[in-house]
Scaffold this motif. Structure first.
Motif, mmCIF file in Angstrom:
data_model
loop_
_atom_site.group_PDB
_atom_site.id
_atom_site.type_symbol
_atom_site.label_atom_id
_atom_site.label_comp_id
_atom_site.label_asym_id
_atom_site.label_seq_id
_atom_site.Cartn_x
_atom_site.Cartn_y
_atom_site.Cartn_z
ATOM 1 N N LYS A 1 3.697 -4.289 -7.216
ATOM 2 C CA LYS A 1 2.808 -3.325 -6.548
ATOM 3 C C LYS A 1 3.441 -1.941 -6.644
ATOM 4 C CE LYS A 1 2.359 -3.612 -2.028
ATOM 5 N NZ LYS A 1 2.509 -2.389 -1.239
ATOM 6 N N TYR B 1 5.593 -14.789 -5.365
ATOM 7 C CA TYR B 1 4.643 -15.695 -4.716
ATOM 8 C C TYR B 1 4.674 -17.066 -5.383
ATOM 9 C CZ TYR B 1 2.343 -11.627 -2.521
ATOM 10 O OH TYR B 1 2.042 -10.515 -1.784
ATOM 11 N N VAL C 1 -6.048 -0.702 -7.333
ATOM 12 C CA VAL C 1 -6.571 -1.517 -6.234
ATOM 13 C C VAL C 1 -6.661 -0.699 -4.940
ATOM 14 C CG1 VAL C 1 -5.695 -3.653 -7.254
ATOM 15 C CG2 VAL C 1 -4.304 -2.426 -5.582
ATOM 16 N N THR D 1 3.833 -10.605 -8.237
ATOM 17 C CA THR D 1 2.970 -9.422 -8.193
ATOM 18 C C THR D 1 3.850 -8.181 -8.076
ATOM 19 O OG1 THR D 1 1.113 -10.611 -7.202
ATOM 20 C CG2 THR D 1 1.130 -8.234 -6.918
ATOM 21 N N ASN E 1 -1.665 -2.596 -9.018
ATOM 22 C CA ASN E 1 -1.073 -3.942 -9.010
ATOM 23 C C ASN E 1 -1.012 -4.534 -10.417
ATOM 24 O OD1 ASN E 1 -0.927 -3.953 -6.234
ATOM 25 N ND2 ASN E 1 -2.181 -5.795 -5.952
ATOM 26 N N TYR F 1 6.860 -9.035 -5.642
ATOM 27 C CA TYR F 1 6.775 -10.160 -4.700
ATOM 28 C C TYR F 1 6.865 -11.454 -5.489
ATOM 29 C CZ TYR F 1 4.691 -6.716 -1.540
ATOM 30 O OH TYR F 1 4.468 -5.612 -0.761
HETATM 31 C C1 LIG Z 1 -1.957 -5.947 -4.560
HETATM 32 O O1 LIG Z 1 -0.711 -6.585 -4.311
HETATM 33 C C2 LIG Z 1 -0.393 -6.665 -2.906
HETATM 34 C C3 LIG Z 1 0.974 -7.328 -2.820
HETATM 35 O O2 LIG Z 1 0.926 -8.608 -3.355
HETATM 36 C C4 LIG Z 1 -1.440 -7.452 -2.147
HETATM 37 O O3 LIG Z 1 -1.130 -7.442 -0.766
HETATM 38 C C5 LIG Z 1 -2.798 -6.823 -2.380
HETATM 39 O O4 LIG Z 1 -3.781 -7.622 -1.772
HETATM 40 C C6 LIG Z 1 -3.062 -6.722 -3.879
HETATM 41 N N1 LIG Z 1 -4.369 -6.095 -4.081
HETATM 42 C C7 LIG Z 1 -5.314 -6.680 -4.807
HETATM 43 C C8 LIG Z 1 -6.633 -6.012 -4.858
HETATM 44 O O5 LIG Z 1 -5.115 -7.732 -5.417
#
Ligand SMILES: *[C@@H]1O[C@H](CO)[C@@H](O)[C@H](O)[C@H]1NC(C)=O
Ligand SMILES: *[C@@H]1O[C@H](CO)[C@@H](O)[C@H](O)[C@H]1NC(C)=O
Length: 206
Positions: free
Chosen positions: A35, A55, A176, A33, A197, A53
Motif C-alpha cells: 500500500k 496476508y 484505491v 499487499t 495498492n 502486509y
Molecule cells: C488497499 O490495501 C489496504 C491494505 O491491505 C486495504 O486495507 C485496502 O482495503 C485496500 N484497498 C482496496 C480497494 O483493495
C-alpha cells in the motif's frame, strides 16, 4: 467462415488469459499487499508511506528478507527514505547541491536491521526484512521530480516482491480509496491524499 473461426479462437484465448490472470491474483492462500499512501505534497513531489502486509497464513518471509522494486514512469528520484534503503544510488550527476538518495529508474528497497537508530525508523520498520504471517513492514519515501497534485502524480508500475526461496507475482498498481488514519489518542482522523495498492501472490518455492 475461416476468419470467423479464427476470430472465435482469438476471443477464447483472450477470455482464457483474462481469467487466469485475475484468478492468479485472488488466491485463497492469501497475498502480500503493498500500500502506497501519499501523505503530503512537497515542492517537487510528495512524501509516501509504503506498507507491505503479509496476508498469508503459510508463508513467512525470513532472513535475509524481502525486497520490493518498481519502475518509475517519469524522471522521479528518491530524495530520502526512512525505515529502509535503496540498494543503488545510480546516476545523480544532474544534481549539483542536494544529492538524492537514489536516481535509478527501477529502485529496489531493502529493510534495515533491528537496532537502527531511532531517527531513521518509522513504525513497523527495521526487521531485517522478516515479515511473518499477519504482520506488516513499513518505510517512508520522499519522492522528487514527481507530480505535485492528484492530477500529475503517477503510480509506479511493474512492482516486484521477492523473498528468499519464494517467488511472487504482482498485479498492476491500482488507485484505491484513500486510507483513513486515526491518531494514537483516537481523537482525530486524517486521510491520505491518494492511495495506490498492489497485490502480489505466491507463485512457487525456488
Ligand atoms: C488497499 O490495501 C489496504 C491494505 O491491505 C486495504 O486495507 C485496502 O482495503 C485496500 N484497498 C482496496 C480497494 O483493495
Ligand atoms: C488480499 O488478502 C486480503 C486478506 O485476506 C483480502 O482482504 C484481499 O481482498 C486480498 N486482495 C486481493 C486482491 O485478493
Amino acid at each position: 467462415m475461416e476468419s470467423l473461426f479464427s476470430a472465435m479462437i482469438v476471443l477464447l484465448l483472450v477470455t482464457f488469459s483474462w481469467f487466469t490472470s485475475s484468478e492468479a491474483l485472488t488466491n485463497n492462500n492469501g497475498n502480500i499487499t503493498i500500500k502506497w499512501d501519499l501523505m503530503s505534497w512537497t515542492p517537487d513531489g510528495y512524501v509516501a508511506a509504503v506498507t507491505a502486509y503479509n496476508y498469508q497464513k503459510q508463508h513467512s518471509i525470513t532472513r535475509p528478507g524481502w525486497k520490493i522494486s518498481w519502475k518509475w514512469t517519469k524522471k522521479e528520484v528518491i530524495w530520502s527514505i526512512i525505515g529502509a534503503r535503496i540498494t543503488e544510488q545510480g546516476d545523480c550527476s544532474m544534481f549539483k547541491d542536494n544529492i538524492p538518495h537514489s536516481c535509478v529508474h527501477k529502485p529496489t528497497v531493502v529493510d534495515l536491521l533491528p537496532g537502527t537508530p531511532y531517527n531513521q525508523q518509522v513504525a513497523n520498520c527495521c526487521k531485517g526484512g522478516v515479515l511473518k504471517p499477519g504482520l506488516e513492514s513499513s518505510f517512508q519515501l520522499s519522492v522528487g521530480n514527481a507530480g505535485t497534485s492528484k492530477r500529475t502524480a503517477r503510480m509506479p508500475v511493474n512492482f516486484v516482491f521477492t523473498a528468499p526461496k519464494q517467488q511472487y507475482i504482482c498485479g498492476p498498481s491500482k488507485n484505491v480509496r484513500p486510507t483513513r488514519f486515526i491518531t494514537a489518542d483516537k481523537r482525530r482522523m486524517t486521510t491520505a491524499l491518494m492511495t495506490w495498492n498492489v497485490t502480489c501472490v505466491f507463485y512457487k518455492a525456488t
